[in-house]
Structure formats: structure tokens, C-alpha cells
Design a protein around this motif. Structure first.
Motif, short mmCIF file in Angstrom:
data_model
loop_
_atom_site.label_atom_id
_atom_site.label_comp_id
_atom_site.label_asym_id
_atom_site.label_seq_id
_atom_site.Cartn_x
_atom_site.Cartn_y
_atom_site.Cartn_z
N UNK A 1 0.85 -1.18 0.00
CA UNK A 1 0.00 0.00 0.00
C UNK A 1 0.90 1.25 0.00
N UNK A 2 0.67 2.21 -0.92
CA UNK A 2 1.50 3.40 -0.98
C UNK A 2 1.28 4.30 0.24
N UNK A 3 2.33 5.06 0.56
CA UNK A 3 2.24 6.00 1.67
C UNK A 3 1.32 7.15 1.27
N UNK A 4 0.38 7.54 2.15
CA UNK A 4 -0.51 8.65 1.78
C UNK A 4 0.27 9.95 1.67
N UNK A 5 -0.23 10.86 0.83
CA UNK A 5 0.43 12.15 0.64
C UNK A 5 0.36 12.95 1.94
N UNK A 6 1.46 13.56 2.33
CA UNK A 6 1.45 14.35 3.56
C UNK A 6 0.79 15.71 3.34
N UNK A 7 0.43 16.36 4.41
CA UNK A 7 -0.07 17.73 4.30
C UNK A 7 1.11 18.69 4.42
N UNK A 8 0.92 19.93 4.00
CA UNK A 8 1.98 20.93 4.11
C UNK A 8 2.37 21.12 5.58
N UNK A 9 1.39 21.06 6.47
CA UNK A 9 1.67 21.22 7.90
C UNK A 9 2.53 20.07 8.41
N UNK A 10 2.22 18.86 7.99
CA UNK A 10 3.02 17.70 8.42
C UNK A 10 4.44 17.79 7.90
N UNK A 11 4.60 18.23 6.66
CA UNK A 11 5.93 18.39 6.06
C UNK A 11 6.71 19.45 6.83
N UNK A 12 6.07 20.58 7.08
CA UNK A 12 6.69 21.67 7.84
C UNK A 12 7.14 21.17 9.21
N UNK A 13 6.24 20.51 9.92
CA UNK A 13 6.54 20.02 11.28
C UNK A 13 7.68 19.00 11.28
N UNK A 14 7.70 18.12 10.29
CA UNK A 14 8.76 17.12 10.23
C UNK A 14 10.11 17.78 9.97
N UNK A 15 10.16 18.72 9.04
CA UNK A 15 11.41 19.43 8.75
C UNK A 15 11.85 20.24 9.97
N UNK A 16 10.90 20.89 10.62
CA UNK A 16 11.20 21.67 11.83
C UNK A 16 11.85 20.78 12.90
N UNK A 17 11.22 19.66 13.16
CA UNK A 17 11.70 18.73 14.20
C UNK A 17 13.08 18.17 13.84
N UNK A 48 5.81 17.17 -5.26
CA UNK A 48 4.44 17.43 -4.83
C UNK A 48 4.21 18.90 -4.47
N UNK A 49 5.29 19.71 -4.51
CA UNK A 49 5.14 21.14 -4.27
C UNK A 49 5.33 21.57 -2.83
N UNK A 50 5.99 20.74 -2.03
CA UNK A 50 6.17 21.06 -0.61
C UNK A 50 7.51 21.73 -0.30
N UNK A 51 8.17 22.27 -1.30
CA UNK A 51 9.48 22.89 -1.09
C UNK A 51 9.47 24.02 -0.09
N UNK A 52 8.49 24.91 -0.17
CA UNK A 52 8.41 26.03 0.76
C UNK A 52 8.16 25.54 2.18
N UNK A 53 7.31 24.53 2.35
CA UNK A 53 7.04 23.97 3.68
C UNK A 53 8.31 23.36 4.27
N UNK A 54 9.09 22.67 3.45
CA UNK A 54 10.35 22.07 3.91
C UNK A 54 11.33 23.17 4.34
N UNK A 55 11.53 24.17 3.49
CA UNK A 55 12.50 25.22 3.80
C UNK A 55 12.07 26.05 5.00
N UNK A 56 10.79 26.38 5.09
CA UNK A 56 10.30 27.15 6.23
C UNK A 56 10.40 26.34 7.52
N UNK A 57 10.08 25.06 7.46
CA UNK A 57 10.22 24.21 8.64
C UNK A 57 11.67 24.08 9.08
N UNK A 58 12.57 23.98 8.12
CA UNK A 58 14.00 23.89 8.44
C UNK A 58 14.47 25.17 9.13
N UNK A 59 14.05 26.32 8.63
CA UNK A 59 14.47 27.58 9.23
C UNK A 59 13.91 27.74 10.64
#
Length: 156
Positions: A1-17, A48-59
């Protein structure tokens, strides 16, 4: 079963953490794209277009980690901004230092989510296609982590 697509919030939170832990607990230790991406592959996440969420979470994660380590604005701005591997553009390192210093200078109670998205979005990802440019997003994230590690190292 494929992994479900994450939300922008989940991506942000994961990168932040991931970046906060790297700065707080493992400053100077390698951090890979797989650590930032989490359960989804880096390429799929950026495509999937989550680049901004990744970069913002990292910062925001880096700023939180720097605060935990007692790093000041002066420590960030006084750190020698060098990429030991010579793979990150100096302009990106300088931008990352400015973003980190700005984040540290802000009141801790102010939410960083809006600030990070606005700053990164205007400074780096102004091109409408940049949010899906995996190399560009990786360069931004690695610049943030590199400057953070150097600021922690100089503080120690």
C-alpha cells in the motif's frame, strides 16, 4: 500500500523537528535529505510542491535549536560562514545567516511560521517553479543547517 500524501503542515513540522534535533543534539553531525523528508522520498516531496514547507520548517527548527543552545544573534553573525564541502553558494550561506539572525532577534512568542514562509518565499523561492526545484530547496536547507552548526560550534 503506498504512503498517503502528507499535508503541508506535516511536512513543515517534520522538517522543523529534524533540523531542531540536528542543531540541538547533533550540531555538526551530518543531516541528510532523508532526515528532512521523513516517510516520503525527497524527490516525491519536492515534486508534490512542498518545497516552501520544507524550507520554512527547516528555518524555524534551526532557530528553535539555536535558542535551546543559547546561541545569540551575535554568535550567528560572527560565525565564519564556510561550507567545508564547497557545495553551497556563499550567497545562500549569507542569506541563511541573515534569516537565522532575524529569527533569533524576534520575540520568542511571535509565531515563526508566517515569518519563515514569507522570508524564504520572497528571498529565494520567488520563481513560481522554485518550490518544485529539489536542488534549490536542498541548497537552502543545507545553508541553514551549515550556518546553524557553525554558530553552535563557535558558541561552544
Amino acid at each position: 500500500m503506498p504512503t498517503p500524501a502528507p499535508s503541508a503542515t506535516a511536512v513543515y513540522c517534520h522538517a522543523h523537528r529534524a533540523v531542531m534535533v540536528a542543531v540541538t543534539d547533533r550540531a555538526g553531525v551530518s543531516l541528510g535529505l532523508e532526515d528532512i523528508a521523513g516517510p516520503v522520498s525527497w524527490d516525491a516531496l519536492i515534486a508534490a510542491g512542498y518545497g516552501l514547507a520544507v524550507a520554512a520548517g527547516a528555518l524555524s527548527g534551526a532557530v528553535a535549536g539555536l535558542r535551546c543552545r543559547g546561541v545569540s544573534v551575535a554568535d550567528v553573525l560572527g560565525a565564519s560562514i564556510e561550507d567545508p564541502h564547497h557545495t553551497i553558494d556563499r550567497a545562500d550561506l549569507r542569506r541563511a545567516a541573515a534569516w537565522l539572525a532575524d529569527g533569533l532577534a524576534r520575540d520568542e512568542e511571535q509565531p515563526l511560521d508566517d515569518m519563515t514562509a514569507e522570508v524564504i518565499g520572497t528571498d529565494v523561492l520567488w520563481d513560481p517553479h522554485a518550490h518544485a526545484d529539489d536542488d534549490r530547496i536542498a541548497a537552502v536547507v543545507f545553508a541553514i543547517v551549515t550556518v546553524s552548526a557553525q554558530a553552535v560550534g563557535e558558541r561552544s
